[in-house]
Design an enzyme around this catalytic site. Structure first.
Site, mmCIF file in Angstrom:
data_model
loop_
_atom_site.group_PDB
_atom_site.id
_atom_site.type_symbol
_atom_site.label_atom_id
_atom_site.label_comp_id
_atom_site.label_asym_id
_atom_site.label_seq_id
_atom_site.Cartn_x
_atom_site.Cartn_y
_atom_site.Cartn_z
ATOM 1 N N GLU A 8 -108.035 37.216 19.437
ATOM 2 C CA GLU A 8 -107.561 36.051 18.716
ATOM 3 C C GLU A 8 -106.848 36.421 17.418
ATOM 4 O O GLU A 8 -106.130 35.613 16.854
ATOM 5 C CB GLU A 8 -108.746 35.143 18.371
ATOM 6 C CG GLU A 8 -109.717 35.833 17.430
ATOM 7 C CD GLU A 8 -110.918 34.979 17.113
ATOM 8 O OE1 GLU A 8 -110.746 34.068 16.303
ATOM 9 O OE2 GLU A 8 -111.992 35.214 17.670
ATOM 10 N N TYR A 9 -107.070 37.657 16.922
ATOM 11 C CA TYR A 9 -106.538 38.044 15.635
ATOM 12 C C TYR A 9 -105.129 38.607 15.794
ATOM 13 O O TYR A 9 -104.884 39.782 15.626
ATOM 14 C CB TYR A 9 -107.457 39.069 14.968
ATOM 15 C CG TYR A 9 -108.886 38.604 14.882
ATOM 16 C CD1 TYR A 9 -109.266 37.662 13.941
ATOM 17 C CD2 TYR A 9 -109.836 39.091 15.758
ATOM 18 C CE1 TYR A 9 -110.563 37.222 13.873
ATOM 19 C CE2 TYR A 9 -111.139 38.649 15.700
ATOM 20 C CZ TYR A 9 -111.494 37.720 14.748
ATOM 21 O OH TYR A 9 -112.780 37.287 14.684
ATOM 22 N N LYS A 10 -104.208 37.761 16.185
ATOM 23 C CA LYS A 10 -102.860 38.246 16.457
ATOM 24 C C LYS A 10 -101.804 37.539 15.639
ATOM 25 O O LYS A 10 -100.797 38.112 15.303
ATOM 26 C CB LYS A 10 -102.546 38.071 17.950
ATOM 27 C CG LYS A 10 -103.325 39.033 18.844
ATOM 28 C CD LYS A 10 -102.795 38.985 20.246
ATOM 29 C CE LYS A 10 -103.494 40.009 21.112
ATOM 30 N NZ LYS A 10 -102.987 40.030 22.475
ATOM 31 N N VAL A 11 -102.030 36.260 15.351
ATOM 32 C CA VAL A 11 -100.988 35.472 14.711
ATOM 33 C C VAL A 11 -101.060 35.682 13.211
ATOM 34 O O VAL A 11 -102.126 35.655 12.610
ATOM 35 C CB VAL A 11 -101.165 33.976 15.050
ATOM 36 C CG1 VAL A 11 -100.039 33.160 14.458
ATOM 37 C CG2 VAL A 11 -101.241 33.782 16.558
#
Length: 585
Positions: A8-11
């Site tokens: 989830e830590y991509k944007v």
């Protein structure tokens, strides 16, 4: 082997966090042993997160919403029994003061007077939180919602409200909002499966479900759980771990420890207190004309010749290969020495979303290395135009505490290995050796002073004092809060543990009547360090071999004075250039 770091830590963007707090009468009940109420514990945690955001990531957005209130306050007052205390915005000193007013017995009275306790509709509360997110026009990297409550059946069997809450929670999860439950202790225990299991975001691994089933009874437990959920885990970079021809594993590189530093001061215009920005421009030394980046070149002196290169040429020289990690082989762990650790390690983790099957192959490699006590030797290029490094991938298995909370994740620690140029041969000074009796006595002292070290148990006192002072100024406090310097040695406790061992060791090592505080007697003037003079032939040899850079600045200054060389600056390179121009002519 579970992998609990998610993709989830991509944007990129700002982090956002909404505190959704139950304001029912049950939250204000105090324990008989003097412990704070669940509402008071929650407000302390909210305040802690606010102050943490202000000091570490002040651009993040935080909101505070109460549900189950008698009064209603929300945008357009569309929802009854929902009180938006703070909109989704950056935390500030005023918000911290407003949260402080809700703490303690006076805070409970203020909450009862301002909001009161009334009916509960979790569906309306979640709908209101969804509107807070939709009103934000900024790009958000993380959207989190934390529910604080001590009631496992908030609607008391009302099937219509239960269904509305589940539906709204599903809508929020579909929009990327992660819902976490911070449930608090209640008489008879808190049954998550009764209702909230369908509300919260399910864990990625079923073994993590036990952590969500245990309620928080202490303030420290609640703070630790909130801190673990609200901390961001941003990947440094993503690349492929090549295990062979056509076999690639997508991995992410994480930094497990980053030095905490004081934020740099911001320059303000003295008349308006507005921030100012600095710009750097390059001018021609003779004409004074402004030079564009395309008009600049770079040069380096090699063998008395100035090598001039374009910026593109410099970039092409720096580039070795595309970013990636390439497996070279495996070595037993005993081949990895302590002195091979030359810089902080990073952490390697699979990225299943980039290459399917990465987690499975990564897990197999990790398990095999752990069983055989081996590390993987790899060639690592972190980014474009970065020079390649040799690294050791040291396996690390997952560790959990008694409450099934993850202490250390499963993955590889990336240890940067030194090159041959980095290793130095040191001439150890010849010192007298200690006798076996002295060694045995020191072993006893070391054994007495051993303790289990945890880096997370010691805060930096300088940084803590700095932020306490800023907090006192921002909140108009009379004086900053006192901090406990945890790295200060506890002398009394040390003396109690050691007892007579210290004096016995002194008697074995030092002569009789030795006092380390007395200065040794000095006769005459202390000897000054002789000045190093460089002969002309040796200096010319340095010029011819382009090794003037090995000389110190004082030696270069003395050489300039000796040969009558005039310099306009005192920097080392300016002195070298002046000597080369004088002695090469």
């Amino acid at each position: 082997m579970p992998f609990l770091l998610s993709g989830e830590y991509k944007v990129t963007g700002r982090d956002s966090l909404v505190f959704l707090v139950d304001a029912s009468k049950e939250m204000f009940i105090k324990e008989e042993d003097g412990k704070p109420s669940n509402f008071d514990m929650t407000m302390q945690v909210v305040r802690s997160v606010y102050t943490s955001k202000i000091t570490s990531s002040y651009r993040d957005l935080v909101a505070l919403v109460f549900y189950g209130t008698e009064q209603s306050k929300n945008p357009r007052n569309s929802f009854k029994h929902v009180y938006v205390y703070h909109d989704l915005d950056e935390p500030g000193a005023k918000r911290v003061q407003e949260v402080d007013e809700l703490r303690g017995s006076k805070g409970a009275q203020l909450a009862a007077k301002t909001m009161g306790s009334g009916e509960t509709s979790l569906g309306d509360a979640l709908w209101c939180c969804a509107n807070l997110y939709s009103d934000i026009k900024l790009r958000l990297s993380h959207k989190r919602l934390m529910i604080f409550t001590c009631r496992d059946d908030p609607h008391e069997g009302d099937s219509v409200k239960d269904r509305q809450g589940r539906t709204k929670a599903s809508d929020l999860r579909d929009t990327g909002v992660i819902i976490n439950l911070m449930h608090l202790m209640k008489p008879g225990g808190f049954d998550v499966s009764l209702y909230f299991r369908d509300i919260i975001t399910p864990p990625e691994d079923e073994s993590d479900l036990g952590l969500q089933l245990e309620p928080c009874a202490k303030l420290e437990d609640l703070q630790n759980r909130v801190r673990a959920k609200e901390k961001k885990k941003r990947v440094l970079n993503r690349l492929n771990l090549c295990l062979g021809e056509g076999i690639n594993v997508a991995v992410g590189v994480y930094s497990t420890a980053v030095p905490a530093r004081k934020p740099p001061p911001i320059k303000l215009y003295r008349e308006t207190n507005e921030p100012v920005r600095s710009k750097t421009r390059v001018f021609h030394t003779q004409t004074g004309s402004l030079l564009l980046p395309s008009e600049l070149k770079k040069a380096q002196v090699y063998g008395k010749k100035q090598i001039v290169m374009e910026t593109d040429e410099v970039d092409s020289i720096k580039k070795f290969e595309d970013p990636g990690m390439f497996l070279i082989g495996f070595k037993p762990m005993e081949k990895l020495k302590l002195h091979h650790h030359v810089r902080p390690a990073v952490f390697l983790y699979p990225e299943e979303d980039d290459v399917k099957g990465s987690s499975c192959l990564f897990s197999a490699l990790l398990k095999r290395c752990s069983e055989r006590n081996m590390f993987a030797l790899c060639r690592f290029t972190a980014r474009r135009n970065y020079s390649p490094r040799f690294v050791a991938l040291v396996p690390q298995e997952e560790e959990s505490d008694e409450g099934k909370g993850q202490i250390t994740p499963a993955g590889f620690n990336v240890i940067y290995l030194p090159f041959a140029d980095d290793i130095r041969t040191l001439d150890a000074p010849q010192l007298p050796c200690a006798s076996q009796e002295q060694v045995d006595k020191m072993k006893q002292i070391v054994t007495k002073l051993r303790f289990k070290y945890r880096s997370d148990a010691f805060e930096n006192p300088a940084i803590q004092q700095h932020f306490r002072n800023l907090e006192a100024l921002a909140l108009d406090m009379v004086a900053p809060e006192d901090i406990e310097d945890l790295i200060m040695p506890k002398v009394d406790q040390i003396d109690t543990r050691l007892g007579p061992l210290v004096q016995e060791f002194k008697d074995l090592v030092y002569p009789a009547n030795y006092n380390p505080e007395t200065k040794p007697a000095t006769t005459g003037n202390p000897e000054k360090k002789p000045k190093v003079e460089l002969p002309e032939d040796e200096l010319r040899a340095h010029v011819q071999n382009s090794t003037l850079g090995k000389l110190t600045v004082p030696v270069l200054k003395d050489a300039c004075k000796k040969f009558g060389v005039r310099t306009t600056g005192t920097k080392k390179q300016e002195l070298i250039d002046a000597l080369i121009a004088q002695l090469s002519s």
